[in-house]
Scaffold this active site. Structure first.
Site, short mmCIF file in Angstrom:
data_model
loop_
_atom_site.label_atom_id
_atom_site.label_comp_id
_atom_site.label_asym_id
_atom_site.label_seq_id
_atom_site.Cartn_x
_atom_site.Cartn_y
_atom_site.Cartn_z
N LYS A 1 0.84 -1.21 0.00
CA LYS A 1 0.00 0.00 0.00
C LYS A 1 0.87 1.26 0.00
CE LYS A 1 -1.77 2.83 3.10
NZ LYS A 1 -1.91 4.13 2.42
N GLY B 1 7.48 4.72 7.80
CA GLY B 1 6.58 5.83 8.08
C GLY B 1 6.90 6.43 9.42
N SER B 2 5.89 7.00 10.05
CA SER B 2 6.13 7.73 11.29
C SER B 2 6.27 6.79 12.48
CB SER B 2 4.98 8.70 11.53
OG SER B 2 3.79 7.96 11.63
N THR B 3 6.93 7.29 13.50
CA THR B 3 7.11 6.50 14.72
C THR B 3 5.75 6.22 15.37
OG1 THR B 3 9.33 7.33 15.02
CG2 THR B 3 8.24 6.50 17.00
N GLY C 1 4.23 3.41 13.55
CA GLY C 1 5.08 2.25 13.85
C GLY C 1 4.71 1.61 15.18
N GLU D 1 10.82 1.05 9.69
CA GLU D 1 11.75 2.16 9.38
C GLU D 1 10.99 3.43 9.72
OE1 GLU D 1 14.77 1.64 8.38
OE2 GLU D 1 14.81 -0.25 7.28
N CYS E 1 13.59 11.11 6.07
CA CYS E 1 13.66 10.58 7.44
C CYS E 1 15.06 10.79 8.02
CB CYS E 1 13.31 9.11 7.43
SG CYS E 1 14.27 8.21 6.21
N GLU F 1 10.89 15.56 15.23
CA GLU F 1 11.02 15.54 13.77
C GLU F 1 10.08 16.56 13.14
OE1 GLU F 1 9.52 12.05 11.66
OE2 GLU F 1 11.40 12.01 10.55
P1 NAP Z 1 2.78 7.81 8.24
O1 NAP Z 1 1.70 8.77 8.49
O2 NAP Z 1 3.21 6.94 9.36
O3 NAP Z 1 2.30 6.91 7.02
C1 NAP Z 1 3.09 5.89 6.44
C2 NAP Z 1 2.19 4.90 5.76
O4 NAP Z 1 1.39 4.22 6.74
C3 NAP Z 1 1.19 5.54 4.79
O5 NAP Z 1 1.02 4.67 3.70
C4 NAP Z 1 -0.04 5.63 5.65
O6 NAP Z 1 -1.23 5.72 4.90
C5 NAP Z 1 0.03 4.32 6.42
N1 NAP Z 1 -0.76 4.28 7.65
C6 NAP Z 1 -1.32 5.31 8.35
N2 NAP Z 1 -1.94 4.84 9.46
C7 NAP Z 1 -1.76 3.49 9.46
C8 NAP Z 1 -2.16 2.44 10.36
N3 NAP Z 1 -2.83 2.68 11.48
N4 NAP Z 1 -1.78 1.18 10.07
C9 NAP Z 1 -1.06 0.91 8.95
N5 NAP Z 1 -0.67 1.86 8.06
C10 NAP Z 1 -1.02 3.13 8.32
O7 NAP Z 1 4.08 8.50 7.71
P2 NAP Z 1 4.17 9.56 6.55
O8 NAP Z 1 3.67 10.84 7.10
O9 NAP Z 1 3.56 9.03 5.29
O10 NAP Z 1 5.74 9.61 6.30
C11 NAP Z 1 6.58 10.41 7.04
C12 NAP Z 1 7.27 9.61 8.12
O11 NAP Z 1 7.95 8.50 7.56
C13 NAP Z 1 8.32 10.41 8.83
O12 NAP Z 1 8.22 10.22 10.23
C14 NAP Z 1 9.63 9.83 8.32
O13 NAP Z 1 10.72 9.98 9.17
C15 NAP Z 1 9.27 8.42 8.08
N6 NAP Z 1 10.17 7.80 7.12
C16 NAP Z 1 11.10 6.91 7.59
C17 NAP Z 1 12.00 6.31 6.71
C18 NAP Z 1 13.02 5.34 7.20
O14 NAP Z 1 13.60 4.64 6.38
N7 NAP Z 1 13.27 5.24 8.49
C19 NAP Z 1 11.93 6.61 5.35
C20 NAP Z 1 10.98 7.52 4.90
C21 NAP Z 1 10.09 8.10 5.81
P3 NAP Z 1 -1.78 7.18 4.51
O15 NAP Z 1 -0.82 7.78 3.56
O16 NAP Z 1 -3.07 6.91 3.87
O17 NAP Z 1 -1.90 7.95 5.78
#
Ligand code: NAP
Ligand code: MG
Length: 497
Positions: free
Chosen positions: A201, A253-255, A258, A275, A309, A406
């Site tokens: 997804k 995605g976000s902590t 996670g 991650e 990230c 962050e």
């Molecule tokens: P996010 O809000 O956590 O979303 C990541 C993904 O998870 C999206 O596809 C999101 O769908 C989905 N999601 C949301 N709620 C969920 C749930 N309850 N269960 C399962 N999946 C769910 O993060 P983001 O705002 O897209 O990305 C930014 C974050 O990603 C930052 O914190 C960044 O540091 C982190 N990041 C980390 C790395 C790494 O390698 N460590 C790399 C890139 C980014 P929707 O889009 O529909 O909300």
């Protein structure tokens, strides 16, 4: 030469540059990309209508215009996709000789290279990142991941000598919006190379390159059901995480999300790699080549609008050179070009969404309220779309929220230090531990710092360098597990003997 004039109002300093010339626009052509008005779900090798009948729009954040609409998958669609992935796993993919699997992965890589221009344009349109980045970094690196893992598929006995490996089964994969195609490649390529099948997804605001990848996968002749791509919101991701027939979750995605995932899979047999977020420290010692370091810092935080990230969002400068470094950074900030992501001259594109822009503005207000001093570029921002001027904060306290949390935007917090011990302590003092950077002329100092810093990736005299052969992942609240390199194979395998 541009002449800088600074005007001071409370703790905000605006730099006004008398720029008498600018580059002529060099826009990439939108017409080289084909985007359909509507996309269905990619399940079992076919484009399938969502069971709810619902679609949502994806927009171009640089002008808020609608690009396309994509299907919203619900739990029933997820179940259908997981069944297709299980069926493909049991009947075809698990049984296929590894060298045959490798040919498909290699073919996907080649097709991505052939369609590189189109993929780069779509990545920039849908996500707001400068075409230079999607063209020179995102797309080639994504194709390289498929190429690299194609090579491992029939050599797992060398990756794990004297051990027998077996795939896990169905991998559920969830990706964020900052590197949509690259994150899909990080996840799909090692899963396929190790013999697993996939339900992926992409993020809600940037689904288009994953859907283009689905078209490539379909055209490559990969057996039906081996890769399924479902667009949707957080609930779609949750349905994948909670599906009882998924064997592994790979999440970036976000902590916060996670942690939700970790709670959801506790007590199940699912393997996971998470991650998550970061707050990287970039450290400049007084003996560093300062111009090179300043360029690295600019690249480390303003690259991709700070939507990275591992962005170097905290800068620690040794006190003796702090004044000089801050002056150089302010000058360089002023020369950054902000605007149309499709223009090849653009350094900083659009912020990915209104929600993300609001979040960045919230942190800028917090920084000012906490008493830090702010410098922002005097550039003009386009009237439509989501934009943020590149911004620096000085006089930042270690305990300040802009030094701890962050922000995920083009905002740099600058702090100073005197000794090695002090900077190690400060750099390690956040809940995160994803990446860091060290700038110094002394090799021994580099080794000393990298040994003592709690970060998954540490760059020395460079920043934000990626390669499919290098593992990537975090410490502490930045998650666990590694993606990339030989290390990226293990999270998709059981070592059975
Ligand atoms: P996010 O809000 O956590 O979303 C990541 C993904 O998870 C999206 O596809 C999101 O769908 C989905 N999601 C949301 N709620 C969920 C749930 N309850 N269960 C399962 N999946 C769910 O993060 P983001 O705002 O897209 O990305 C930014 C974050 O990603 C930052 O914190 C960044 O540091 C982190 N990041 C980390 C790395 C790494 O390698 N460590 C790399 C890139 C980014 P929707 O889009 O529909 O909300
Ligand atoms: Mg979009």
């Amino acid at each position: 030469m541009a002449k800088a004039v600074s005007t001071k109002k409370s703790n905000t300093i605006k730099l006004k540059f008398d720029t008498s010339w600018s580059y002529a626009p060099a826009p990439e052509s939108k017409s080289a990309a084909s985007i359909k008005p509507q996309y269905d779900l990619f399940i079992d090798g076919k484009w399938t209508k969502p069971q709810s009948g619902k679609y949502f729009s994806t927009i171009n954040p640089a002008n808020e215009e609608k690009l396309s609409e994509v299907a919203e998958a619900n739990a029933a669609d997820v179940d259908k996709a997981v069944k297709a992935a299980r069926n493909a796993y049991e009947k075809v993919w698990k049984k296929m000789p590894a060298k045959e699997r490798a040919k498909y992965i290699f073919r996907i890589s080649r097709m991505m290279q052939e369609k590189a221009r189109e993929l780069a344009i779509i990545e920039s349109l849908d996500g707001g990142k400068p075409i230079r980045e999607s063209r020179d970094f995102d797309v080639p690196t994504a194709a390289n991941h498929f190429f690299y893992y194609a090579g491992w598929a029939d050599k797992l006995e060398y990756a794990f000598p004297n051990r027998t490996t077996e795939p896990l089964g169905v991998a559920g994969q969830i990706t964020p919006w900052n590197f949509p195609l690259l994150m899909a490649a990080w996840k799909i390529a090692p899963a396929l190379a190790t013999g697993n099948t996939v339900v992926l997804k992409p993020a809600e605001t940037t689904p288009l390159t994953a859907l283009k990848l689905a078209e490539i996968i379909q055209e490559s002749g990969l057996p039906d059901g081996v890769v399924n791509i479902l667009t949707g919101a957080g609930a779609t991701g949750a349905a994948i995480v909670n599906h009882s027939d998924v064997n592994k979750i790979a999440f970036t995605g976000s902590t916060d999300v996670g942690k939700i995932i970790q709670r959801a899979i506790a007590g199940t047999n699912k393997k996971a790699t998470l991650e998550l977020g970061g707050k990287a420290a970039n450290i400049i010692f007084e003996d560093a080549p300062l111009d090179q370091a300043v360029e690295g810092v600019i690249n480390g935080i303003f690259f991709n609008q700070g939507h990275v990230c591992c962005a170097g969002s905290r800068l620690y400068v040794q006190e003796s050179v702090a004044k000089q470094v801050i002056r150089k950074l302010r000058d360089r900030l002023e020369s950054l070009i902000i605007g149309d992501p499709l223009d090849k001259n653009t350094d900083i594109g659009a912020i990915n969404s209104k929600q993300q822009l609001d979040n960045i503005h919230k942190y800028i207000k917090i920084g000012l309220k906490e008493g830090a001093e702010m410098y922002e570029s005097s550039c003009r921002l386009p009237s439509k779309g989501f934009w943020c001027k590149p911004t620096l904060f000085t006089n930042v306290a270690q305990s300040s929220r802009i030094a701890q949390e962050e922000i995920f935007g083009p905002v740099l917090s600058i702090l100073t230090f005197r000794t090695d011990d002090e900077v190690i302590e400060k750099a390690n003092n956040t809940p995160y531990g994803l990446s860091a950077g060290v700038w110094t002329d002394k090799g021994s100092k580099i080794f000393n710092m990298t040994k003592r810093m709690r970060a998954g990736v540490i760059w020395a005299n460079t920043f934000n360098k990626f390669d499919p052969t290098s593992p990537f992942g975090g410490y502490k609240e930045s998650g666990y597990g590694r993606e990339g390199g030989l290390h990226g194979l293990l999270p998709y395998l059981n070592l059975v003997s």
